[in-house]
Design an enzyme around this catalytic site. Structure first.
Site, PDB file in Angstrom:
ATOM      1  N   GLU A 351       0.801  -1.235   0.000  1.00 29.74           N
ATOM      2  CA  GLU A 351       0.000   0.000   0.000  1.00 29.74           C
ATOM      3  C   GLU A 351       0.831   1.283   0.000  1.00 29.74           C
ATOM      4  O   GLU A 351       0.533   2.208   0.747  1.00 29.74           O
ATOM      5  CB  GLU A 351      -0.946   0.004   1.210  1.00 29.74           C
ATOM      6  CG  GLU A 351      -1.944  -1.129   1.145  1.00 29.74           C
ATOM      7  CD  GLU A 351      -2.832  -1.199   2.367  1.00 29.74           C
ATOM      8  OE1 GLU A 351      -4.009  -1.470   2.199  1.00 29.74           O
ATOM      9  OE2 GLU A 351      -2.332  -1.018   3.498  1.00 29.74           O
TER      10      GLU A 351
HETATM   11  C1  NGO Z   1      -3.946  -4.666   4.769  1.00 28.79           C
HETATM   12  C2  NGO Z   1      -2.993  -3.543   5.089  1.00 28.79           C
HETATM   13  C3  NGO Z   1      -2.777  -3.385   6.576  1.00 28.79           C
HETATM   14  C4  NGO Z   1      -4.097  -3.403   7.328  1.00 28.79           C
HETATM   15  C5  NGO Z   1      -4.833  -4.689   7.003  1.00 28.79           C
HETATM   16  C6  NGO Z   1      -6.158  -4.743   7.718  1.00 28.79           C
HETATM   17  C7  NGO Z   1      -1.840  -5.310   4.338  1.00 28.79           C
HETATM   18  C8  NGO Z   1      -0.755  -6.181   3.894  1.00 28.79           C
HETATM   19  N1  NGO Z   1      -1.789  -4.003   4.440  1.00 28.79           N
HETATM   20  O1  NGO Z   1      -3.034  -5.780   4.718  1.00 28.79           O
HETATM   21  O2  NGO Z   1      -2.093  -2.182   6.820  1.00 28.79           O
HETATM   22  O3  NGO Z   1      -3.836  -3.362   8.706  1.00 28.79           O
HETATM   23  O4  NGO Z   1      -5.043  -4.818   5.617  1.00 28.79           O
HETATM   24  O5  NGO Z   1      -6.879  -5.901   7.460  1.00 28.79           O
END
Ligand code: NGO
Length: 546
Positions: A351
């Site tokens: 992300e």
């Molecule tokens: C995503 C995000 C995390 C969140 C999570 C919540 C990943 C790999 N990045 O997973 O920052 O905490 O969802 O479910």
């Protein structure tokens, strides 16, 4: 607070090998009933007790009963790591049984039941397999490695009555195991859990409690998510404000915390004593607000943002154009590498929505070079496949069904020679709600029932990724909505058991109905150990007295 499982590992190191044995009075019990065998509760069969399902389990007639005279015999020439497994087992068994459980180096005799632990066993057991042969006089555990012996001990433990998990002496109990022959090896070499201590800080004791609960499931990897927008949880000597300022609060604005390097080492050792490798995870270049808030010079505009206490993602980024960024990465990753005996350090890499593709590659590649210089391999989420991951690095896949961009990245990771670890958010994210009424958790990847968490196959989940590229499975718990270890356990159990089973057991043995019965058999054990779990409606929890 530690659970009863803590005692499975003694804190003292000893030298020698393993044989666990009983040379006491004759067995009285003729069934495998636990200490409360007066109750009418049904007893699970050996196959129902052992979770994850072993490769082969043959049930024989009769039981082996231990007594005050029981010993653990490691043989005369036991290796130090074998003796350690025996000492740990003895320590574990002493509490509920009240028996002395002497560890002896050969020479145990008698026909009243003994346990023998030794390195060896048939070929084909690999680095983690074991063979457990229980007859009327002994439980003979053999494995090529101490890891295998440790896993075999977990099977022996699950064959004992649930009250073996209790933290106090269970007076009057009968300590029997059914006579079985188990030959067992894992499907995948990497079976992990991940815990986010950045969104909500968990104390050393809380993390240790989680590690304890992982042990019976034969999990061998623990990813500790140490830094995110909401907090930095590990003291870094060269950048002290990361922890003292960046770690001072958590999601919601409540006081946070951080681990000193000594405490972090303690966690690494605590995991290692349970045959679990700890993988530290520092997210970058996104998910870095705690670092950016702590040091203004890390920001492209030189201005530190305020600390963040919300739950958004994708808004922060390290600054690719500033030399200080690379000094920061070098300092931080070098310190963490020095604290970590394991082969992997995770840089997250998910992300990075506020980082250009070119900047992303530049920073991820720089981080990877630093790790290589420190003798480590990179671990990251599947997004890191877009950079230049080296062969043998790990890409953890957290996509959901039908997410084409994620699937393409997973395929790219495999093509580049990365090892994939399957953590699909719509099956393996333990922070997803079980159903709409679950009091904690999120639902962005959907509701993940106990059935959903078990109903998938790591080998075929992502089209175009060959099974040979798959190293295993990972079950993350993100803690935006989970303020302490109690809610974490409630979300993890029982689903963590399903992910562990997918990682260990053959696809041929995959069977939802049987799995739900195995879970029911775990209930009295988790209760005795003090592990909180969700009584999912698809499981007949009371079936075995849970
Ligand atoms: C995503 C995000 C995390 C969140 C999570 C919540 C990943 C790999 N990045 O997973 O920052 O905490 O969802 O479910």
């Amino acid at each position: 607070m530690r659970t009863r499982l803590t005692a499975l590992v003694a804190s003292t190191a000893v030298a020698g090998g393993l044989l666990l044995g009983t040379a006491g009075p004759p067995a009285l019990a003729s069934t495998v009933a636990g200490p409360s065998s007066t109750s009418a509760t049904a007893q699970p069969s050996p196959a129902q007790r052992v979770l994850p399902t072993p490769t082969s389990l043959v049930t024989r007639t009769g039981t082996l009963t231990f007594s005050r005279a029981s010993v653990i015999d490691v043989g005369a020439h036991a290796r130090p790591d074998t003796l350690q497994v025996a000492q740990d087992l003895a320590a574990f068994l002493r509490t509920p049984t009240g028996y002395p459980w002497r560890v002896v180096r050969g020479g145990s005799t008698g026909d009243a039941g003994r346990v023998v632990l030794a390195v060896g066993g048939p070929s084909g057991l690999g680095t983690e397999g074991y063979r457990l042969d229980v007859d009327g006089t002994s439980a003979r555990l053999t494995a090529p490695t101490a890891d295998g012996l440790f896993h075999g001990v977990q099977t022996l433990r699950q064959l004992m009555p649930p009250s073996v998990e209790a933290a106090t002496v269970q007076a009057g109990a009968t300590w029997s195991v059914p006579q079985v022959l188990v030959t067992d090896t894992p499907r995948y070499p990497l079976r992990g859990a991940m815990l986010d201590v950045a969104r909500h800080f968990m104390t050393v004791g809380e993390v240790e409690r989680y590690l304890d609960a992982m042990v019976p499931l034969k999990l061998n990897t623990f990813v500790l998510h140490l830094a995110d927008d909401q907090g930095w949880r590990l003291a870094i000597r060269s950048w002290p404000r990361l922890a003292t300022y960046g770690g001072a609060i958590e999601t919601g604005g409540t006081p946070g915390g951080y681990y000193t390097q000594a405490q972090f080492r303690q966690l690494v050792a605590y995991a290692a004593a349970r045959h679990i490798t700890l993988v530290p995870q520092i997210d970058l270049p996104g998910h870095t607000n705690a670092a950016l808030a702590s040091y203004a010079q890390l920001n492209c505009d030189g201005v530190a943002p305020p600390r963040y206490t919300g739950t958004d993602v994708g808004f922060s980024s390290l600054c690719a154009s500033k030399p200080v960024t690379y000094r920061f990465l070098d300092d931080v990753l070098s310190e963490i590498s020095a604290l970590t005996p394991g082969r992997y350090v995770s840089i997250g890499g998910d992300e990075a929505h506020s980082t250009t593709a070119a900047d992303y590659t530049k920073m991820v590649d720089a981080a990877q070079r630093i790790l290589h210089r420190n003798g480590k391999q990179m671990w990251g989420w599947h997004q890191t496949a877009a950079a230049d991951p080296a062969r043998g690095s790990v890409a953890a896949y957290w996509g959901t069904a039908g997410s084409d961009a994620d699937i393409a990245l997973a395929q790219e990771a495999a093509a580049k020679g990365e090892r994939l670890v399957m953590a699909p958010a719509d099956h393996a994210y333990l922070d997803m709600k079980y159903d709409a009424s679950t009091p904690y958790g999120q639902d962005w990847a959907g509701l993940v029932s106990v059935t959903d968490s078990y109903t998938w196959d790591p080998a075929t989940l992502v089209p175009g990724v060959p099974d040979s590229s798959i190293a295993g499975v990972l079950a993350p718990v993100w803690t935006e909505t989970l303020p302490s270890i109690g809610p974490v356990e409630y979300m993890a159990f029982p689903r963590l058991a399903g992910i562990a089973q997918l990682g260990w057991s053959t696809q041929r043995s995959h069977d939802l109905e049987a799995y739900l019965v195995q879970l029911a058999a775990q209930a009295p054990r988790w209760e005795a150990a003090g592990v909180r779990f969700y009584r999912a409606p698809e499981v007949a929890w009371r079936r075995f007295g849970g």
